[in-house]
Design an enzyme around this catalytic site. Structure first.
Site, PDB file in Angstrom:
ATOM      1  N   GLU A 185       0.813  -1.221   0.000  1.00  0.00           N
ATOM      2  CA  GLU A 185       0.000   0.000   0.000  1.00  0.00           C
ATOM      3  C   GLU A 185       0.843   1.267   0.000  1.00  0.00           C
ATOM      4  O   GLU A 185       0.471   2.274  -0.609  1.00  0.00           O
ATOM      5  CB  GLU A 185      -0.969  -0.014   1.195  1.00  0.00           C
ATOM      6  CG  GLU A 185      -2.154  -0.975   1.036  1.00  0.00           C
ATOM      7  CD  GLU A 185      -1.789  -2.460   1.163  1.00  0.00           C
ATOM      8  OE1 GLU A 185      -0.662  -2.762   1.636  1.00  0.00           O
ATOM      9  OE2 GLU A 185      -2.612  -3.321   0.810  1.00  0.00           O
ATOM     10  N   HIS A 199     -12.150  -6.782   7.441  1.00  0.00           N
ATOM     11  CA  HIS A 199     -12.828  -6.348   6.211  1.00  0.00           C
ATOM     12  C   HIS A 199     -14.010  -5.460   6.546  1.00  0.00           C
ATOM     13  O   HIS A 199     -14.940  -5.356   5.763  1.00  0.00           O
ATOM     14  CB  HIS A 199     -13.291  -7.555   5.379  1.00  0.00           C
ATOM     15  CG  HIS A 199     -12.153  -8.396   4.878  1.00  0.00           C
ATOM     16  ND1 HIS A 199     -11.570  -9.371   5.629  1.00  0.00           N
ATOM     17  CD2 HIS A 199     -11.483  -8.365   3.714  1.00  0.00           C
ATOM     18  CE1 HIS A 199     -10.587  -9.936   4.945  1.00  0.00           C
ATOM     19  NE2 HIS A 199     -10.508  -9.339   3.777  1.00  0.00           N
TER      20      HIS A 199
END
Ligand SMILES: Cc1ncc(C[n+]2csc(CCOP(=O)(O)OP(=O)(O)O)c2C)c(N)n1
Length: 739
Positions: free
Chosen positions: A469, A539
């Site tokens: 990321e 999530h």
């Protein structure tokens, strides 16, 4: 394949020192050259090295006199740095230096006065306007991109910069100025054979971002010159405790496409030859190069450090014998290029130059205390501007939020050739040639938001990043500073954290810390949120307040398809960085579907949407708690006759306090609802502001409904208990109404 890899990456230059070239019939006297350099050029380089050292000495004196507040020096690194500069082109190549690179910046054309203006914190400090510490270089004029303090964040930015240069070369029309969006304010320059320079100390190669950048530079064969300035210590930590085997050259030697050099960075000619070979490799388009120079650090880490506490005298003495300035002076005298009188004259001249620069800097005005408000955001183009107010031109039936985001990306990419999209799995298919097989549908993101974009716009505009990321955001920062518009995707908010350095210390800060010399209007799209039934801990996370707490970044959180499209169009035209939060549960929800609003539908930031007018209680919310709040409000009205006004903020920074105030003045009761956890959440700030600005209008204490102060569990019953439900909102409104 690597063009130069010996086992340890070592390749030492041989000196060419022919003084007289005898041709067969004519005796041609040729001035003696040293690695191709004429004596006068050597003297110029020596002068720069000495000038650099004397500015350091002057800053140290000024620090002792409490006229500057910090000092970190280039001492011991000068030879390696002037050697690099001598092979590069100021205002043509691009530079991501670090705090030791004074000699490089001087050689590129930054003046001693500019440096000392930063040291005293002057208003006219061209690098930062008194905002950054000394040696945090930055010069738009010389393509020196604003330097920050976190070690290693420059590497991925350099990667993005090199990619941007290549992109503009392949898309020459993309650099045109276009009125009405960020392009109006972003000058683009690029050259097909430009080199991006990036440097750091050897300790900084321990940062993950160094390795992430090496991966991408190598895979994409980017024109980057890495310079690792190895002075043997990272503050007090010796290199062998930092780098396995104590030698970074050995560790990186197998990266493909790289050219490697390892040299004695205190030896000017050896460094020059190493740099020349490395730069040649890069400029010819063969790929990146890394020069590992062994240097010394005679002045401790900084003036706040005393290396005598952890380095024995004998080691320090040995280093001192390698002082690059003394060595080079000795060499010049031995070669008859300089004599004692010449050396004295040169030193006197340099000392006078530094004296004048210091006098001017000490006389320079300081920035106005109130000037801190300037350049947090673009002063040229605000996303709150009326020009972003538009009406949808509806076409076709209702579409989901996912559909309209995809359409919006497509429309903006057609409109603006500077837009590139990358992230994990965002391409249709990594192998271009497979795409010719029309039967392959393609991936286009794990939520399919970018589907079809690579097919339409090609693999240099839509591509996959590595699974890293920081790599995504760091490269976006480098690209955006060059004038591209990266629109990158973080696959799940839960995994945004490796990019945190770039998201907090770089992306939103570049404009402010450079006093508007550089800016970084990238868009970071992030799939966020829970209510997924089984999304569990990793999530389902929210956490928007962490980013609304970061000045310089706009935060957007739409609740429905139409707003998502309108706000994303604005984000992509905006002159500031935008964190665009897309709720996964809302991507394909029946709630809030809308017809395609046309390619130019923009919504200004900072304008709330009133979903439902009411007179008894105000609900302030956003994102996935909008449909839940509406459900509760409708039931309350139906069952209890309570009239609830539901306000959807749509953008969290900036946010529409005027709309909140207007509603609270009407209802006198307010409930703030959000999905993120209660404590320290986004609602805390809103509640505090309502409490202080609207106290006289309140008939009840401000209330909040939010997630429990925990992470989200997998088991659906437990998930339901953790996240705020319509029933919780219903009960809270009822109680507030009865207060
Ligand atoms: C991310 C980060 N962690 C810690 C620091 C504090 N710090 C500043 S410089 C430095 C050492 C850097 O050593 P090296 O990379 O070898 O460069 P040198 O200063 O020796 O030239 C540290 C730990 C920082 N600035 N940034």
């Amino acid at each position: 394949m690597a063009s130069n890899q010996s086992g340890s990456g070592i390749r030492r230059g041989k000196r060419e020192m022919a003084s007289k070239v005898m041709h067969s019939d004519v005796d041609v006297t040729v001035e003696k050259r040293y690695e191709g350099l004429l004596p006068q050029q050597l003297l110029d380089l020596y002068r720069l090295m000495y000038l650099s050292r004397r500015i350091d000495d002057r800053e140290i004196l000024l620090k002792r006199q409490q006229k500057v507040y910090f000092q970190i020096s280039c001492a011991g690194h000068e030879a390696l740095l002037v050697a690099a500069a001598a092979n590069l082109r100021s205002a043509y190549d691009w530079f991501f230096p670090y705090y030791r690179d004074r000699a490089l910046c001087l050689a590129l054309g930054v003046t001693p006065e500019a440096m000392l203006l930063q040291a005293v914190g002057a208003k006219d400090d061209p690098a930062s306007g008194g905002r950054q510490m000394p040696s945090h270089w930055g010069s738009r004029e010389h393509n020196i991109v604003t330097v920050s303090s976190p070690t290693g964040t420059q590497f991925l930015q350099a990667v993005g910069c090199a990619e941007a240069g290549r992109y503009f070369t392949h898309h020459p029309a993309a650099d045109a100025k276009v009125d009405g969006d960020y392009r109006e304010f972003k000058d683009v320059q690029h050259h097909a054979d430009e080199v991006t320079y990036v440097s750091a100390g050897e300790g900084t190669t321990s940062q993950g971002e160094f390795w992430e950048s090496m991966n991408t530079a190598s895979i994409r064969r980017l024109p980057i010159l890495y310079v690792i300035e190895d002075n043997g210590y990272a503050i007090s930590v010796p290199v062998r405790y930092q780098t396995p085997g104590g030698n970074i050259s050995r560790l990186v030697a197998n990266f493909p496409n790289f050219h490697f050099e390892e040299c004695d960075g205190t030896d000017l000619l050896e460094s020059y030859a190493a740099m020349r070979r490395a730069v040649e490799h890069v400029r010819l388009g063969n790929g990146p190069a890394l020069v590992h120079g062994h240097v010394i650090r005679p002045y401790s880490h900084s003036l706040s450090d005393d290396e005598k506490l952890y380095r024995p005298e004998v080691e320090r003495k040995k280093d001192a014998e390698r002082d690059p300035i003394a060595r080079f002076q000795k060499f010049l005298i031995a070669e008859g290029i300089l004599d004692a009188v010449g050396a004295q004259n040169l030193q006197r001249e340099v000392d006078a130059e530094v004296q004048t620069a210091a006098d001017n800097a000490l006389d320079a005005p300081f920035p106005e205390p109130s000037s801190y408000t300037r350049h947090v955001y673009s002063e040229n183009l605000s996303p709150t501007a009326k020009s972003f107010d538009s009406l949808p031109v509806p076409e076709g039936g209702d579409r989901t939020m996912a559909d309209l985001i995809n359409k919006c990306l497509r429309d903006e990419m057609r409109r603006d050739e500077r837009i590139v999209i990358f992230g994990e799995d965002v391409a249709d298919c990594a192998n271009d040639e497979y795409l010719e097989d029309k039967k392959l549908k393609g991936k286009g993101g794990v939520f399919k938001l970018t589907t079809g974009l690579q097919r339409e716009f090609g693999s240099d505009r839509v591509f996959n990043s590595p699974l890293a990321e920081a790599n995504i955001v760091g490269r976006a920062v480098g690209m955006a500073t060059r004038g591209l518009k990266p629109v990158v995707e973080i696959q799940f908010f839960d995994y945004i954290w490796p990019a945190m350095h770039q998201l907090r210390n770089e992306l939103p800060l570049i404009r402010w810390r450079s006093n508007d010399a550089f800016s970084c209007p990238a868009v970071v799209r992030v799939a966020i949120g829970g209510y997924l039934t089984g999304g569990a801990v990793y999530h389902s996370q929210c956490g928007e307040s962490i980013f609304t707490h970061t000045p310089g970044m706009h935060v957007v959180f739409p609740s429905n398809a139409l707003d998502a499209a309108g706000l994303l169009h604005t984000a992509m035209r905006c002159d500031d960085p935008v964190l665009f939060l897309e709720h996964k549960r809302l991507y394909r929800e029946p709630f809030g579907r809308a017809p395609y609003p046309g390619p130019d539908y923009t919504i200004p930031f900072g304008k709330a949407r009133i979903w439902k007018e009411g007179t008894d209680v105000t609900v302030v919310t956003y994102g996935a708690t909008v449909p839940r709040s509406l459900q509760a409000a409708q039931r309350l009205e139906r069952e209890h006759g309570i009239s609830v006004e539901v306000l959807d903020l749509r953008t969290l920074n900036p946010y529409d306090f005027d709309a909140i105030a207007k509603s609270v003045r009407k209802t006198s009761r307010v409930l703030i609802v959000h999905e993120d956890m209660l404590s320290w959440g986004y609602g805390a700030e809103i509640a505090a502001r309502i409490g202080s600005a609207l106290f006289d209008h309140l008939d009840a204490p401000v209330q909040r409904v939010a997630a429990k102060d925990t992470f989200v569990a997998y088991q659906p019953q437990v998930e339901d208990a953790i996240l705020p439900q319509a029933d919780d909102i219903f009960a809270a409104i009822q109680k507030l109404n009865a207060y």
